[in-house]
Design an enzyme around this catalytic site. Structure first.
Site, short mmCIF file in Angstrom:
data_model
loop_
_atom_site.label_atom_id
_atom_site.label_comp_id
_atom_site.label_asym_id
_atom_site.label_seq_id
_atom_site.Cartn_x
_atom_site.Cartn_y
_atom_site.Cartn_z
N ILE A 1 6.53 -11.33 1.93
CA ILE A 1 6.00 -12.56 1.34
C ILE A 1 7.09 -13.62 1.30
CG2 ILE A 1 5.01 -13.61 -0.74
CD1 ILE A 1 3.60 -10.94 -1.32
N THR B 1 0.55 -7.64 -9.25
CA THR B 1 -0.27 -6.99 -8.22
C THR B 1 -1.71 -6.81 -8.69
OG1 THR B 1 -0.62 -4.93 -7.01
CG2 THR B 1 0.53 -4.74 -9.10
N GLU C 1 -3.05 -4.15 -8.30
CA GLU C 1 -3.10 -2.76 -8.75
C GLU C 1 -3.12 -2.65 -10.27
OE1 GLU C 1 -1.08 0.51 -7.17
OE2 GLU C 1 -1.48 -0.06 -5.11
N TYR D 1 3.72 2.43 -10.59
CA TYR D 1 3.92 1.02 -10.15
C TYR D 1 3.03 0.08 -10.95
CZ TYR D 1 3.08 -2.86 -6.72
OH TYR D 1 2.91 -4.06 -6.07
N TRP E 1 -2.29 -8.80 0.78
CA TRP E 1 -1.90 -9.87 1.72
C TRP E 1 -1.35 -9.16 2.96
CZ3 TRP E 1 1.33 -13.98 -1.51
CH2 TRP E 1 0.56 -14.36 -2.64
N LYS F 1 -4.58 7.68 10.82
CA LYS F 1 -4.84 8.70 9.80
C LYS F 1 -5.63 8.12 8.64
CE LYS F 1 -0.84 11.45 10.91
NZ LYS F 1 0.59 11.62 10.67
N ARG G 1 -10.98 -2.23 0.36
CA ARG G 1 -9.98 -3.26 0.10
C ARG G 1 -10.48 -4.60 0.62
NH1 ARG G 1 -8.14 0.48 -2.25
NH2 ARG G 1 -6.04 1.32 -2.23
N ARG H 1 -11.52 -3.28 -4.53
CA ARG H 1 -10.74 -4.41 -5.08
C ARG H 1 -11.31 -5.74 -4.61
NH1 ARG H 1 -4.76 -2.59 -3.25
NH2 ARG H 1 -4.39 -1.02 -4.85
N1 LIG Z 1 2.19 -7.80 0.14
C1 LIG Z 1 1.20 -7.68 -0.73
O1 LIG Z 1 0.03 -7.72 -0.36
C2 LIG Z 1 1.47 -7.52 -2.19
C3 LIG Z 1 0.39 -7.13 -2.96
C4 LIG Z 1 0.54 -6.99 -4.33
C5 LIG Z 1 1.75 -7.29 -4.90
N2 LIG Z 1 2.79 -7.68 -4.15
C6 LIG Z 1 4.05 -7.98 -4.84
O2 LIG Z 1 4.67 -9.10 -4.23
C7 LIG Z 1 6.08 -8.93 -4.20
C8 LIG Z 1 6.62 -9.06 -2.78
O3 LIG Z 1 5.96 -8.13 -1.95
P1 LIG Z 1 6.29 -7.98 -0.39
O4 LIG Z 1 5.05 -7.47 0.23
O5 LIG Z 1 6.94 -9.19 0.12
O6 LIG Z 1 7.33 -6.77 -0.46
P2 LIG Z 1 8.70 -6.54 0.35
O7 LIG Z 1 9.13 -5.16 0.08
O8 LIG Z 1 8.52 -6.96 1.76
O9 LIG Z 1 9.70 -7.57 -0.34
C9 LIG Z 1 10.40 -7.30 -1.52
C10 LIG Z 1 11.83 -7.76 -1.31
O10 LIG Z 1 12.55 -7.58 -2.55
C11 LIG Z 1 13.86 -7.13 -2.23
N3 LIG Z 1 14.42 -6.42 -3.38
C12 LIG Z 1 13.91 -5.31 -3.96
N4 LIG Z 1 14.72 -4.92 -4.96
C13 LIG Z 1 15.75 -5.80 -5.01
C14 LIG Z 1 16.91 -5.91 -5.82
N5 LIG Z 1 17.17 -5.01 -6.77
N6 LIG Z 1 17.76 -6.94 -5.61
C15 LIG Z 1 17.51 -7.83 -4.62
N7 LIG Z 1 16.43 -7.77 -3.82
C16 LIG Z 1 15.56 -6.77 -4.01
C17 LIG Z 1 13.66 -6.21 -1.04
O11 LIG Z 1 14.88 -6.05 -0.31
C18 LIG Z 1 12.57 -6.94 -0.25
O12 LIG Z 1 13.14 -7.78 0.73
C19 LIG Z 1 6.35 -7.58 -4.87
O13 LIG Z 1 6.64 -7.81 -6.23
C20 LIG Z 1 5.03 -6.84 -4.76
O14 LIG Z 1 4.86 -5.91 -5.78
C21 LIG Z 1 2.68 -7.77 -2.79
O1 LIG Z 2 -1.35 -4.87 -1.26
C1 LIG Z 2 -1.70 -4.90 -2.44
O2 LIG Z 2 -2.47 -5.73 -2.90
C2 LIG Z 2 -1.14 -3.87 -3.40
O3 LIG Z 2 -1.67 -2.64 -3.02
C3 LIG Z 2 -0.97 -1.76 -2.20
O4 LIG Z 2 -1.66 -0.55 -2.38
P1 LIG Z 2 -2.73 -0.05 -1.35
O5 LIG Z 2 -3.70 -1.10 -0.97
O6 LIG Z 2 -3.32 1.20 -1.89
O7 LIG Z 2 -1.75 0.33 -0.16
P2 LIG Z 2 -1.91 0.46 1.40
O8 LIG Z 2 -0.76 1.24 1.89
O9 LIG Z 2 -2.11 -0.86 1.99
O10 LIG Z 2 -3.20 1.40 1.57
C4 LIG Z 2 -4.52 0.94 1.55
C5 LIG Z 2 -5.45 2.13 1.71
O11 LIG Z 2 -5.28 2.70 3.00
C6 LIG Z 2 -5.08 4.12 2.90
N1 LIG Z 2 -4.21 4.52 4.04
C7 LIG Z 2 -2.94 4.06 4.14
C8 LIG Z 2 -2.15 4.40 5.23
C9 LIG Z 2 -2.70 5.21 6.26
O12 LIG Z 2 -2.04 5.54 7.29
N2 LIG Z 2 -3.97 5.65 6.13
C10 LIG Z 2 -4.75 5.33 5.06
O13 LIG Z 2 -5.93 5.76 4.99
C11 LIG Z 2 -4.51 4.33 1.52
O14 LIG Z 2 -4.76 5.64 1.07
C12 LIG Z 2 -5.26 3.28 0.72
O15 LIG Z 2 -6.53 3.77 0.38
C13 LIG Z 2 0.47 -1.59 -2.68
O16 LIG Z 2 0.49 -0.90 -3.91
C14 LIG Z 2 1.17 -2.88 -2.91
O17 LIG Z 2 1.78 -3.38 -1.76
C15 LIG Z 2 0.36 -3.97 -3.50
O18 LIG Z 2 0.74 -4.14 -4.85
#
Ligand SMILES: NC(=O)c1ccc[n+]([C@@H]2O[C@H](COP(=O)([O-])OP(=O)(O)OC[C@H]3O[C@@H](n4cnc5c(N)ncnc54)[C@H](O)[C@@H]3O)[C@@H](O)[C@H]2O)c1
Ligand SMILES: O=C(O)[C@H]1O[C@H](OP(=O)(O)OP(=O)(O)OC[C@H]2O[C@@H](n3ccc(=O)[nH]c3=O)[C@H](O)[C@@H]2O)[C@H](O)[C@@H](O)[C@@H]1O
Length: 389
Positions: A29, A139, A141, A185, A215, A251, A260, A341
């Site tokens: 993000i 999140t 979640e 989490y 996202w 898988k 989702r 969701r």
């Molecule tokens: N991608 C999604 O759909 C999604 C969904 C729900 C929530 N979120 C939340 O959004 C945020 C960003 O998600 P993302 O998908 O970009 O994840 P991401 O893992 O790609 O990015 C997280 C970044 O934080 C950095 N980080 C973690 N711990 C750190 C620390 N102690 N010090 C410095 N940097 C640190 C990691 O190196 C990483 O680059 C997270 O809080 C996640 O829980 C994301």
């Molecule tokens: O993205 C989000 O909004 C949030 O939800 C995600 O959780 P989840 O959606 O369960 O994670 P995914 O790995 O994207 O899995 C989605 C679904 O696919 C399934 N899955 C995943 C991987 C795979 O190879 N096969 C499979 O069936 C999982 O069991 C789950 O039901 C993560 O917890 C976070 O990145 C975030 O906070």
């Protein structure tokens, strides 16, 4: 390019350039948000992370049009005294740092809880003490499971949106038992949300909480064995991309029945920019950010990704495109899942007038085109290597 004409907020006021301390800027993000801020706004970003591979294209070379408006600070927020100084000299802090891959929640619950709760505490403290605005990433979640999931399978109430739509100010947070460590989490995220909310209520902290709903897009996570550990398990988009690139079956965990809603990262980033530039409308709110129109089961996602990947790669799909796998086998003991969701969009619509635009097919087409261009050759070479030896 950042425009030279003044930017206006939703109420027609001029937006002044601001300095943003973005923690976790090097992640999925963060990289898209940095890109948007550099290309379309005059704001400055202090990008904090332990990694910068995903934002390298924004940091180098020095001749980039936004050079000087983005600085990378390699630091771990767990133990670095420079953090307070960076927050102090910014107008706004955005905290994205977290462990957020489900494969970690039940296998590394301590790291997960520390990362999502304990490590966020100093960020909150420094914002509150220095009267700085905070946008914190939570999140979807935190909603856990739907109320409907506890009804009998044949109950007609399961079809009633009141039993499954997730609404920021109404829906409860329903997690499984403590033994189901999947919820480590969600529970840590919920507690940090409550603390931020309390800082707002008791000490006047100016905050916004974002609840992203799946996202997805380019640069999400890693492809095992290529730019991440071979045994690592990323989120579903990268898992399925990896399977497609390697011509392996996708898988389906526990039958792929979970549902989702997926939103394109570029749509979601528009919502975050509105929050950044409209503090009067965003502060004090918790926002769902997702696309309620893009709902699928994981099985349907697998089928759609298989079709889209065939189209973008020009390769036929394999004979057995999916296989079933138990969650215990895939994630280990203590896994559990959110059943469904769908975000309610009332609050974000009313406050920021935001709506997602991109259909699931279109977002998968652009994302899988990126995955194919970025990884197909590297995977071919990785597969060929052991044979050559
Ligand atoms: N991608 C999604 O759909 C999604 C969904 C729900 C929530 N979120 C939340 O959004 C945020 C960003 O998600 P993302 O998908 O970009 O994840 P991401 O893992 O790609 O990015 C997280 C970044 O934080 C950095 N980080 C973690 N711990 C750190 C620390 N102690 N010090 C410095 N940097 C640190 C990691 O190196 C990483 O680059 C997270 O809080 C996640 O829980 C994301
Ligand atoms: O993205 C989000 O909004 C949030 O939800 C995600 O959780 P989840 O959606 O369960 O994670 P995914 O790995 O994207 O899995 C989605 C679904 O696919 C399934 N899955 C995943 C991987 C795979 O190879 N096969 C499979 O069936 C999982 O069991 C789950 O039901 C993560 O917890 C976070 O990145 C975030 O906070």
């Amino acid at each position: 390019m950042a425009s030279t004409t003044a930017r206006l907020d939703l109420d027609g006021n001029t937006i002044n350039p601001m300095t943003i301390c973005m923690i976790g800027a090097g992640g999925f993000i963060g990289s898209h948000l940095c890109e948007k801020l550099m290309q379309e706004t005059p704001h400055t970003v202090l990008a904090v992370d332990v990694y910068n591979d995903k934002i390298k294209h924004l940091l180098e070379p020095d001749s980039l049009p936004w050079a000087g408006r983005i600085q990378f600070h390699r630091l771990n927020i767990k133990n670095d005294s420079r953090l307070e100084g960076l927050i102090k000299c910014s107008d706004l802090t955005i905290n994205l740092a977290a462990i957020c891959t489900p494969a970690d929640y039940n296998t590394r619950p301590l790291d997960t809880i520390y990362s999502n709760f304990i490590d966020a505490l100093p960020v909150l403290k420094y914002c509150s003490e220095n009267n700085k605005r905070l946008i914190h990433f939570s999140t979807c979640e935190v909603y856990g499971k739907t109320i409907g999931s506890y009804l009998p399978k044949d109950s007609p109430l399961r079809q009633d949106p009141a039993y499954y739509i997730l609404k920021e100010d109404v829906s409860p947070c329903i997690f499984g038992s403590v033994e189901k460590q999947r919820w480590s989490y969600a529970c840590a995220k919920q507690l940090i949300e409550r603390l931020i909310y309390a800082e707002g209520a008791e000490n006047g902290l100016e905050f916004t909480i974002v609840r992203p709903f799946n996202w997805i897009g380019p640069r999400m996570d890693f492809i095992p064995g290529i730019d991440g550990p071979s045994e690592g398990v990323p989120r579903v988009l990268a898992c399925f991309s990896n399977n497609l690139l390697r011509r392996e079956p996708l898988k389906l965990v526990d039958g792929g029945e979970s549902q989702r809603t997926f939103v394109y990262i570029k749509d979601a980033i528009e919502a975050v920019l509105l929050m950044i530039e409209n503090p009067g409308r965003a502060s004090g709110h918790i926002f769902n950010v997702g696309n309620p129109n893009n709902e699928v089961t994981v099985r349907q996602l697998a089928e759609m990704m298989t079709k889209v990947y065939s189209k973008v790669s020009g390769e036929d799909s394999i004979e057995t495109p999916t296989i079933d796998v138990s969650s215990k086998e895939f994630y280990g003991e203590g896994y559990d899942d959110s059943d469904k969701r769908i975000p309610d969009m009332t609050i974000i619509n009313k406050q920021l007038g935001w709506n997602p635009k991109t259909s699931l097919w279109d977002l998968l087409e652009s994302t899988l085109t990126y995955q194919h261009k970025t990884y197909a050759e590297a995977i071919k070479q990785a597969i060929a290597k052991p044979l050559a030896n």
